[in-house]
Write an enzyme that holds these catalytic residues in place. Structure first.
Site, PDB file in Angstrom:
ATOM      1  N   SER A  83      -9.402 -10.029  34.427  1.00 23.67           N
ATOM      2  CA  SER A  83      -7.981  -9.681  34.446  1.00 23.67           C
ATOM      3  C   SER A  83      -7.589  -8.732  35.571  1.00 23.67           C
ATOM      4  CB  SER A  83      -7.591  -9.076  33.097  1.00 23.67           C
ATOM      5  OG  SER A  83      -8.429  -7.990  32.788  1.00 23.67           O
ATOM      6  N   HIS A 111      -7.092 -15.173  29.975  1.00 24.47           N
ATOM      7  CA  HIS A 111      -6.255 -15.423  31.158  1.00 24.47           C
ATOM      8  C   HIS A 111      -6.430 -16.838  31.713  1.00 24.47           C
ATOM      9  CE1 HIS A 111      -4.294 -11.592  31.979  1.00 24.47           C
ATOM     10  NE2 HIS A 111      -5.391 -10.993  31.559  1.00 24.47           N
ATOM     11  N   LYS A 157      -0.621 -14.612  25.874  1.00 22.08           N
ATOM     12  CA  LYS A 157      -0.370 -14.658  27.322  1.00 22.08           C
ATOM     13  C   LYS A 157       0.386 -15.947  27.682  1.00 22.08           C
ATOM     14  CE  LYS A 157      -3.592 -11.113  28.400  1.00 22.08           C
ATOM     15  NZ  LYS A 157      -4.946 -10.731  28.018  1.00 22.08           N
TER      16      LYS A 157
HETATM   17  C1  PLP Z   1      -5.415  -9.721  27.063  1.00 22.14           C
HETATM   18  C2  PLP Z   1      -6.854  -9.970  26.838  1.00 22.14           C
HETATM   19  C3  PLP Z   1      -7.383  -9.956  25.548  1.00 22.14           C
HETATM   20  C4  PLP Z   1      -6.576  -9.533  24.359  1.00 22.14           C
HETATM   21  O1  PLP Z   1      -5.620 -10.480  23.983  1.00 22.14           O
HETATM   22  P1  PLP Z   1      -4.413 -10.031  23.050  1.00 22.14           P
HETATM   23  O2  PLP Z   1      -3.969 -11.302  22.425  1.00 22.14           O
HETATM   24  O3  PLP Z   1      -3.386  -9.399  23.929  1.00 22.14           O
HETATM   25  O4  PLP Z   1      -4.954  -9.065  22.049  1.00 22.14           O
HETATM   26  C5  PLP Z   1      -8.713 -10.288  25.396  1.00 22.14           C
HETATM   27  N1  PLP Z   1      -9.501 -10.596  26.458  1.00 22.14           N
HETATM   28  C6  PLP Z   1      -9.013 -10.606  27.714  1.00 22.14           C
HETATM   29  C7  PLP Z   1      -9.907 -10.971  28.848  1.00 22.14           C
HETATM   30  C8  PLP Z   1      -7.686 -10.284  27.951  1.00 22.14           C
HETATM   31  O5  PLP Z   1      -7.210 -10.284  29.191  1.00 22.14           O
END
Ligand code: PLP
Length: 393
Positions: free
Chosen positions: A182, A210, A241
């Site tokens: 990320s 992502h 996301k």
């Molecule tokens: C955003 C993210 C999460 C968490 O997801 P949420 O649904 O926002 O709790 C987990 N792993 C990665 C790599 C992320 O970027």
């Protein structure tokens, strides 16, 4: 009376002195390509709303209809009385989309990762983990009490070396990586990791937060992107996301999912999604299949924005996805760049140590399918102007 929490105040004052104190920006409109934050209209390059689904009419309608029909809450955790037909429908929808036997939905991607790792491993087991894996994986590893072996970022040979050393050592082995990282927007080396896991009998797990909705056919993720179907035992994804709503999920064998139904603590001890959330997520998977042009636009915007930032002289690192960092060096400088961009009408978050290494502080940009070429050009103009002013280009 002395306040036993006064050390919190001291810490906050220290953050203010260092310039790392963060005030929350308040979003006063929908999360969209252009949004209002703190009373100011800006081009939003700071959301994970990759496909613009947060405001999609089909998702809105599904949420409203589910609310009218079923109310606003599920009333209980999944294992007591909080499993609604909508939850089952969503899990079946995701499993079919990902071409796996079964799926379990969690309240968030964070809960999916932490809950799953902690459930499937115990103190006698071993986790082999990329140094840049997400915080929710790290917390899951700690909660499991398994022994944690960290390998350098994307270094398949180093991961394999650890697995080889553990050959004959008692306990299960879990090899785990983000699908897309990320902070840099680079893609995990799945084919190499899958082979290493197979050679050493390790469980292979990928966190595609992502990558879901971004990579692979219709956004099926890195397993589809690299065509390693059937070779990743645990696939985690998020509904927060690209899907545009909220939640996380785990895909895999029927046994894995049944096991998590019985042992994953966020599943057992925290209330399930409201009907509106589950229904909107189901609608989002329909949109992924029916409107593939959104993903094409996302990638066209990504290529254009990255190419223009690089041409302007910015250091955009090693990104291979819609996440494009603009690396500036020290944290204070990244935060300054972010503030100046905001003043000129662009929201992009400053990120420094410890989230990224010292000297690699950055402003992170994420373009979406919802951004028009005109909006991207305006944002690029602001980047060039502020970049010159700050002596970055
Ligand atoms: C955003 C993210 C999460 C968490 O997801 P949420 O649904 O926002 O709790 C987990 N792993 C990665 C790599 C992320 O970027």
């Amino acid at each position: 009376m002395s306040n036993p929490l006064c050390y919190l105040h001291d810490q906050i004052e220290e953050w203010k002195r260092e310039g790392t104190y963060q005030r929350l920006r308040v979003l006063e409109s929908a999360s969209a390509a252009e949004s209002r934050f703190d009373g100011k209209e800006v081009i939003n390059l700071a959301s994970n709303n990759y496909l613009g689904l947060t405001t999609h009419p089909k998702l809105r309608e599904a949420a409203l209809e589910a609310t009218r029909k079923y109310g606003v809450g599920s009333g209980a955790v999944r294992t007591i009385s909080g499993t609604m037909s909508l939850h089952m429908q969503l899990e079946e929808r995701i499993a079919a989309f990902k071409q796996v036997e079964a799926c379990v939905v969690f309240q968030s991607g964070f809960a999916a990762n932490a809950g799953t790792v902690a459930a499937v491993l115990g103190p006698d087991d071993h986790i082999i983990s990329d140094e840049l894996n997400h915080a929710s994986i790290i917390d899951g590893c700690r909660l499991s009490k398994a022994k944690i072996h960290v390998f350098p970022h994307k270094d398949v040979a180093a991961a394999e070396k650890i697995l080889a050393k553990l050959e004959g050592v008692p306990g299960r082995k879990l090899l785990i990586s983000d699908g897309v990282f990320s902070m840099d927007g680079d893609i995990g080396p799945l084919p190499g990791l899958v082979e290493a896991a197979e050679r050493h009998g390790a469980i292979m797990m990928v966190d595609d937060a992502h990558a879901s909705g971004v990579l692979g056919r219709n956004g099926r993720g890195t397993v589809d992107h690299f065509d390693v179907h059937g070779r990743v035992h645990v696939q985690v994804g998020t509904l927060s996301k690209a899907i545009g709503v909220l939640g996380g999920y785990v895909c895999g064998s029927r046994d894995l999912i049944e096991f998590l139904y019985h042992r994953a603590r966020p599943f057992l001890f925290s209330t399930s999604h409201p009907p509106a959330v589950a229904a909107a997520c189901v609608a989002a998977f329909d949109v992924l299949e029916q409107e593939p042009e959104r993903i094409e636009t996302l990638w066209r915007n990504t290529r254009y924005f990255k190419q223009e930032l690089t041409a302007a002289g910015f250091d955009t690192g090693i990104s291979e996805t819609p996440i494009t960092p603009v690396i500036v060096g020290e944290a204070a400088r990244a935060h300054q760049l972010s503030r100046e961009l905001f003043q000129e009408g662009v929201l992009a978050t400053g990120i420094g140590f410890p989230t990224v290494p010292k000297g690699k502080a950055r402003v992170r940009t994420i373009v979406t399918a919802a951004h028009t070429r005109e909006e991207l050009d305006r944002a690029l103009g602001v980047f060039r102007k502020v970049g010159k002013k700050m002596g970055l280009v």
